[in-house]
Scaffold this motif. Structure first.
Motif, short mmCIF file in Angstrom:
data_model
loop_
_atom_site.label_atom_id
_atom_site.label_comp_id
_atom_site.label_asym_id
_atom_site.label_seq_id
_atom_site.Cartn_x
_atom_site.Cartn_y
_atom_site.Cartn_z
N THR A 125 0.84 -1.19 0.00
CA THR A 125 0.00 0.00 0.00
C THR A 125 0.88 1.24 0.00
O THR A 125 2.02 1.22 0.44
CB THR A 125 -0.92 0.02 1.23
OG1 THR A 125 -0.13 -0.12 2.43
CG2 THR A 125 -1.94 -1.11 1.17
N ARG A 127 0.54 5.81 0.12
CA ARG A 127 -0.28 7.00 0.32
C ARG A 127 0.50 8.21 -0.19
O ARG A 127 1.62 8.46 0.27
CB ARG A 127 -0.60 7.16 1.81
CG ARG A 127 -1.25 8.47 2.20
CD ARG A 127 -1.28 8.62 3.71
NE ARG A 127 -1.66 9.95 4.12
CZ ARG A 127 -0.83 10.99 4.16
NH1 ARG A 127 0.44 10.85 3.78
NH2 ARG A 127 -1.26 12.18 4.55
N GLN A 182 -5.31 5.62 1.28
CA GLN A 182 -4.41 4.49 1.06
C GLN A 182 -4.76 3.83 -0.28
O GLN A 182 -5.92 3.59 -0.58
CB GLN A 182 -4.57 3.48 2.19
CG GLN A 182 -3.69 2.25 2.06
CD GLN A 182 -3.73 1.39 3.29
OE1 GLN A 182 -3.09 1.64 4.30
NE2 GLN A 182 -4.52 0.33 3.22
N HIS A 205 -7.47 2.24 -6.26
CA HIS A 205 -8.11 2.89 -5.12
C HIS A 205 -9.48 2.28 -4.95
O HIS A 205 -10.35 2.44 -5.82
CB HIS A 205 -8.23 4.40 -5.36
CG HIS A 205 -8.95 5.12 -4.27
ND1 HIS A 205 -9.87 6.12 -4.50
CD2 HIS A 205 -8.90 4.97 -2.91
CE1 HIS A 205 -10.34 6.56 -3.35
NE2 HIS A 205 -9.77 5.88 -2.38
#
Length: 225
Positions: A125, A127, A182, A205
């Motif tokens: 993941t 961000r 995230q 996403h």
């Protein structure tokens, strides 16, 4: 009046990351760092990089008055002088060489947190913070292939393989890659023949494909930089 959008939030992407005090879960095979200079996961370097990421996000979001800008400029100038005394040759630097940390302990690209990995694929993941904002809540178009190159380049050289360099990286943008939430990242090998390695990756996403890429990596010959 137009409808409001979640991307209109001025605090978008500004929640500070947790200090990276320990290695990510199930990391790729790692070393102590180039030439053994990487240090330990508890030496404070991860926390420093996490705070630097947060600082860059806030700088990108800030509209400062002249006095604050002058004070910040003075502070940064003082730290630049202090860091100059600690400069080392490239092969001894720590920045970008901490394989025990998300993002290898650097701030050029957002930090990928690996959840599953082997010699042929990686899932994790990521961000994107405010620092990577292109406009209207979307990640800057140049930051997306930067992440892909980081992920695929690292996967290309994982599992004890010889080092390789990027020959091409083709990116397709399928939908908005948003700042803040995230995102899921998946990278995998497509083929390997001789010195040529072809890999692919995607960013999603909530299941929606944001972008995908294909990269060709060429194994270095002996003596090649």
């Amino acid at each position: 009046m137009r409808n409001s959008s979640p991307y209109d939030d001025p605090t978008l992407g500004l929640d500070l990351p947790e200090p990276e005090r320990s290695p990510q879960a199930e990391p790729w095979p790692r070393t102590a760092g180039l030439n053994g200079t990487g240090g330990s996961a508890g030496d404070g370097y991860g926390e420093m990089i996490a705070r630097l990421r947060g600082f860059l996000d806030h700088v990108a979001a800030a509209r400062l008055d002249p006095a604050t800008m002058a004070a910040l400029s003075d502070d940064l100038g003082a730290w630049t002088e202090r860091l100059a005394d600690a400069a080392v040759p490239e092969r001894e630097q720590v920045f970008g060489h901490r394989d025990d940390m998300p993002g290898r302990g650097q701030t050029m690209a957002p930090a990928l947190r690996v959840h599953e990995a082997d010699r042929f694929s990686v899932r994790g993941t990521v961000r994107f913070g405010r620092y990577f904002l292109g406009g209207n809540g979307a990640v800057h178009g140049g930051a997306v292939p930067l992440l892909f190159d980081e992920v695929l380049g690292r996967l290309s050289g994982s599992g004890g393989r010889s080092r390789a360099r990027t020959a091409y990286l083709h990116t397709d943008y399928r939908s908005i890659t948003p700042i803040g939430p995230q995102l899921d990242v998946h990278g995998w090998f497509v083929s390997e023949e001789g010195r040529k390695r072809v890999l692919r990756a995607e960013i999603r996403h909530d299941g929606v494909l944001c972008a995908e890429a294909e990269g060709l990596f060429i194994v270095l010959k002996p003596g090649q930089p």
